[in-house]
Design a protein around this motif. Sequence first.
Motif, short mmCIF file in Angstrom:
data_model
loop_
_atom_site.label_atom_id
_atom_site.label_comp_id
_atom_site.label_asym_id
_atom_site.label_seq_id
_atom_site.Cartn_x
_atom_site.Cartn_y
_atom_site.Cartn_z
N LEU A 34 0.86 -1.18 0.00
CA LEU A 34 0.00 0.00 0.00
C LEU A 34 0.90 1.22 0.00
O LEU A 34 1.81 1.34 0.83
CB LEU A 34 -0.90 0.00 1.24
N TYR A 35 0.65 2.14 -0.94
CA TYR A 35 1.42 3.37 -1.04
C TYR A 35 0.49 4.55 -0.72
O TYR A 35 -0.60 4.66 -1.28
CB TYR A 35 1.98 3.54 -2.45
N ILE A 36 0.93 5.40 0.18
CA ILE A 36 0.16 6.57 0.60
C ILE A 36 0.98 7.81 0.29
O ILE A 36 2.11 7.96 0.76
CB ILE A 36 -0.18 6.51 2.10
N ALA A 37 0.40 8.71 -0.51
CA ALA A 37 1.11 9.93 -0.90
C ALA A 37 0.73 11.06 0.04
O ALA A 37 -0.45 11.27 0.34
CB ALA A 37 0.75 10.32 -2.33
N SER A 38 1.72 11.78 0.53
CA SER A 38 1.46 12.96 1.37
C SER A 38 2.37 14.10 0.92
O SER A 38 3.43 13.88 0.32
CB SER A 38 1.69 12.65 2.85
N TYR A 39 1.93 15.30 1.19
CA TYR A 39 2.69 16.49 0.84
C TYR A 39 3.24 17.14 2.10
O TYR A 39 2.58 17.15 3.13
CB TYR A 39 1.82 17.49 0.08
N ARG B 154 5.88 12.95 -0.51
CA ARG B 154 6.43 11.84 0.27
C ARG B 154 5.53 10.63 0.09
O ARG B 154 4.31 10.71 0.29
CB ARG B 154 6.54 12.21 1.74
N ILE B 155 6.11 9.51 -0.29
CA ILE B 155 5.37 8.26 -0.48
C ILE B 155 5.68 7.33 0.69
O ILE B 155 6.82 6.91 0.89
CB ILE B 155 5.76 7.57 -1.80
N HIS B 156 4.64 7.03 1.48
CA HIS B 156 4.78 6.07 2.57
C HIS B 156 4.47 4.68 2.03
O HIS B 156 3.48 4.48 1.33
CB HIS B 156 3.83 6.43 3.71
N ILE B 157 5.32 3.73 2.37
CA ILE B 157 5.21 2.37 1.82
C ILE B 157 4.89 1.40 2.95
O ILE B 157 5.60 1.34 3.95
CB ILE B 157 6.52 1.96 1.11
N LEU B 158 3.80 0.64 2.78
CA LEU B 158 3.39 -0.34 3.78
C LEU B 158 3.29 -1.71 3.12
O LEU B 158 2.80 -1.84 1.99
CB LEU B 158 2.04 0.02 4.40
N ASP B 159 3.74 -2.74 3.83
CA ASP B 159 3.57 -4.11 3.39
C ASP B 159 2.23 -4.62 3.90
O ASP B 159 1.85 -4.37 5.06
CB ASP B 159 4.69 -5.00 3.94
N VAL B 160 1.50 -5.33 3.05
CA VAL B 160 0.21 -5.89 3.46
C VAL B 160 0.14 -7.36 3.07
O VAL B 160 0.62 -7.76 2.01
CB VAL B 160 -0.97 -5.13 2.82
N GLU B 161 -0.44 -8.15 3.95
CA GLU B 161 -0.72 -9.56 3.69
C GLU B 161 -1.89 -9.95 4.55
O GLU B 161 -1.78 -10.04 5.77
CB GLU B 161 0.49 -10.44 3.99
N GLY B 162 -3.05 -10.17 3.92
CA GLY B 162 -4.25 -10.39 4.71
C GLY B 162 -4.54 -9.16 5.55
O GLY B 162 -4.50 -8.03 5.05
#
Length: 721
Positions: free
Chosen positions: A322-327, A403-411
């Motif tokens: 999951l990628y979340i963009a913030s300024y 700024r791109i926040h990167i999250l790993d997701v599984e289930g």
Amino acid sequence: MGMRLDSGRVRRYIALVVLSAIVVAAVFTTYIGLRYSPPDSSKGSWTTPWASGGGSSYGYVSPGANLSSVAGAFRSFSSYDEIRRYLSSISEAVEPLIPGASPEVLPTIPIPRITPVSLVSSSAGTPAFSTTNVQVRGVDELDIVKTDGRLLVISSYGKVYIVDALGRRLLSIIEINGSSRGAFLWGDMLAVIAGDRWAIYRDVAMLAIYPIIYGSNTSIYIYNISNPSKPVLRERISYSGGLVGARMINGTVYIVLSSPASPEIIPLVNGAPLRPSQIFLVDQRPSRFVTVASIDLSSGARSEISLLTSPTTWIYMSPSKLYIASYIYPYDLASGKAVEILSSLLPHDIGSRMLDEMSRGNISGALGIATSYLSALEKGEALSIISNASARLSTYVLRDMTRIHILDVEGISIGYRGSVDVPGRILDQFSMEEHRGYLILATTASNLSPRLIYTMPSIISPSIQGGGGNITVRIVECVDSRCSDRYISLPAYAERLAPRIWISVSLAVLGETYNNVYIVSPENMKIVGSLEGLAMGERIYAARLVGDIFYLVTYRQVDPLYAIDVRDPGKPEVLGYIKIPGFSEYLHPLQGNMLLGVGLEDRDLKISLFNISNPRNMAEISFLKIEGATTPVLLDHHAFTIHPEKGLIMIPIAIVKVSGNTMGIAVISYGADGVRLQRILEHREAMRSIYIGETIYTISSNMVKLFSINTLQEIANIPLN
């Protein structure tokens, strides 16, 4: 085509309102943040960290170069007091309408679970049907209309309609609290996401200040619809915060929410505050709680974390990330550098106090110390120092950054990996694409130059000081229903004000906008390849990844369509481009090496068909213009429906002219003979269309109409009441 005029955009929005489409794409202002490697100390200076508690994060700046911040280390908190202290250290104003509640006064509420329910697949006899138009295969997106080939689920304000599409009848109406934002279907499970405003009660000590406050709230309603005539609510989960975006992968729904960060407020789930260990500091000067929730629709298991970040706009999701963009607003960065420069020009003790305040995150307090000192100096001396500081500050260049926040997701498992910063701002979710393990980002950037500005109030003339006259005040006195009034005279005082200099920072745009493509490694959060300076003076209007080619549309007077080869992540390369009148705002790949563009030309709706078999020599092989028309597809790709087997696309349109207006679904054919309008299916306020078998269903908030896909004639309708 001429310049894109504001009046044209206003006309489009009015038409979209008439069409009752989902209109709103919040556009945010420019922000910054970029990583730098350790520099040669002879070429610049190290900045001071601005906030305590977030780990050491230093940015490097040098005169004449880009001035940026660095995304620092992240960590969770150990207590609510620690969160409160940190937010208090960087808070400079109380924000109104804050969602959440004081954690001490809310009991821990047991988290309910829904009973596991077996999934029932559609019958083997279900005809072919359209699904939601999504960006990534296997990653479903929230939308106001869903179908499984048998049922239609339609979200409209505070109601959700379940329709037997094949039986042509309304089965049930679900009423929810708030306004529905859309739904997901997974077997016999229906998830509806809705937003509302709710009252937050605070502890007695706060009642004198804020007895009740209201904030955005987002809820997910989970229903068992094995009997669609009688949906059963299995669970409602309520989150504080407004919806940023939602996705679903294999029956697990992921929701991203945003709420203002405040020392008194903690994000809530079902009225209970998240635990401190679930809250992570990921930005140095955060202004938002960004909560990420995952819910397994079949088992009811779920998890949540919240990130303290800068304002968040778009999300992008692949099957594993999951990628979340913030300024990140550049004003704080410029102000921090202004403090550093001013502190070097003032006496050592004054400068040390300023740097100490800034190290605690109180930049305005640091500037206040400088203001007090400079106000005590002679005007000429004070202005000389300010001019010197401003001249030094103006040698730095800030770039607006994402700024791109990167999250790993599984289930339901969610893990925060880190963040990476790129110059510029992204347009929408299609400006982010994952390709062969790398993230591709398209941005439009501007350079900004910081300056010091100051004001000095006038001095009140001594001739009017002290008893320069009297003022008359009316006094009304009442006993029971009898009232009398009288007047009293009081001396008027005018107090001499010492001249006080007020210092602040302004940002001026340098030069023209420019466009960039960056390729990022999510594994080490680094930019591995870049292509900068595309289409000076223009901005990105559309982006789409097709195979190994990333297509970009920029616009100012003509529509350049760029084809960028991203096979080698370290060396993205422009293969070719074409310029045509108008501009495309949505790109959709078609079979046979074709690309469809939906946009405007001369204020008319334009559908373009491009041959992209040779990216070095692309061509617009056909186009269709509909006079005075607009479509919600320009703002929401979910309104776009394609039937590849029959070579048809269907989009809602509104045609607004002085002589009148019309609305409906435009059915457009595409193929070797170009793009052609087959018919406009008349349906007032139609906002979506789908097909099941040989039937087209057009959908508004109060009616479903059925048309033959072969004759395009209306064959039935289903009222929603």
